[in-house]
Write a protein that holds these residues in place. Sequence first.
Motif, PDB file in Angstrom:
ATOM      1  N   MET A 128     109.746  31.460 -30.871  1.00 13.38           N
ATOM      2  CA  MET A 128     109.796  31.590 -32.331  1.00 13.38           C
ATOM      3  C   MET A 128     108.414  31.437 -32.937  1.00 13.38           C
ATOM      4  O   MET A 128     108.020  32.187 -33.832  1.00 13.38           O
ATOM      5  CB  MET A 128     110.736  30.538 -32.928  1.00 13.38           C
ATOM      6  CG  MET A 128     112.204  30.864 -32.825  1.00 13.38           C
ATOM      7  SD  MET A 128     113.241  29.590 -33.610  1.00 13.38           S
ATOM      8  CE  MET A 128     112.866  29.856 -35.341  1.00 13.38           C
ATOM      9  N   PHE A 133     111.151  36.901 -31.424  1.00 13.28           N
ATOM     10  CA  PHE A 133     112.482  36.461 -31.822  1.00 13.28           C
ATOM     11  C   PHE A 133     113.588  36.831 -30.836  1.00 13.28           C
ATOM     12  O   PHE A 133     114.484  36.016 -30.594  1.00 13.28           O
ATOM     13  CB  PHE A 133     112.794  36.970 -33.228  1.00 13.28           C
ATOM     14  CG  PHE A 133     111.768  36.531 -34.245  1.00 13.28           C
ATOM     15  CD1 PHE A 133     111.353  35.206 -34.310  1.00 13.28           C
ATOM     16  CD2 PHE A 133     111.192  37.438 -35.117  1.00 13.28           C
ATOM     17  CE1 PHE A 133     110.399  34.789 -35.225  1.00 13.28           C
ATOM     18  CE2 PHE A 133     110.237  37.034 -36.040  1.00 13.28           C
ATOM     19  CZ  PHE A 133     109.838  35.709 -36.094  1.00 13.28           C
ATOM     20  N   LEU A 160     117.321  30.760 -36.642  1.00 18.88           N
ATOM     21  CA  LEU A 160     116.803  32.069 -36.236  1.00 18.88           C
ATOM     22  C   LEU A 160     117.616  33.191 -36.871  1.00 18.88           C
ATOM     23  O   LEU A 160     117.062  34.140 -37.443  1.00 18.88           O
ATOM     24  CB  LEU A 160     116.841  32.184 -34.709  1.00 18.88           C
ATOM     25  CG  LEU A 160     116.338  33.501 -34.111  1.00 18.88           C
ATOM     26  CD1 LEU A 160     114.829  33.639 -34.281  1.00 18.88           C
ATOM     27  CD2 LEU A 160     116.702  33.588 -32.627  1.00 18.88           C
TER      28      LEU A 160
END
Length: 206
Positions: A128, A133, A160
């Motif tokens: 992250m 991602f 996320l």
Amino acid sequence: MTNLDLLSRIAFIAVLSLLLSNCATQPAPAVTQVALPDELSTPGSLSQAQQVEFRAAITEIGKENYKRGIKLLKQLDKQGDFDSVAANLALAYYKTSQLDDAKNSVNRALQINSSNAKAHNLSGLIAMQEGEFPKAEQAFLEALKLDNNYALAHYNLALLYDVYYQEIRKAYDHYLRYLVLVEYSDKETMSWVEQLKYSVEQENTQ
């Protein structure tokens, strides 16, 4: 969702994550924060003398004496293949923004023990931080595959989905699971989930 709505959400999450109980926090990529464990794993395979050194290192890190803690863990890491040592060394590097060293150490921990759920979670945090991602998502999912009751992995995965993917339904589900696991002690996240609930209900009616 407007840009103002997204910025408001990011600002809110940045504040609420500071209030997570029983864990340390560390900035994630630029806009928000993520939940971190104080200690990644126990030193099960260390000798008695090594466990004393390990606890001394963890104590130093807990006092934010990172340089001393890292030095002690590096000395232990040279003495054998201990995933607990490598994982906590990775965490110390992460907390001091030494991402390359953090990545190397967490990869070493996972090479030693691929079933270390907390190391997978930390791997997700590092991803992250670097803006990777999809890799972060896979790491958090792997952590939960190994331990579906790992509250911080649910929280980080929810974050996320919420902030970076804007997949509100998935975020909502993982926030809820996190809240159940922490016995609804995180009032700020509870408040945020109530706001997300409206968005989820709107999606269900479409």
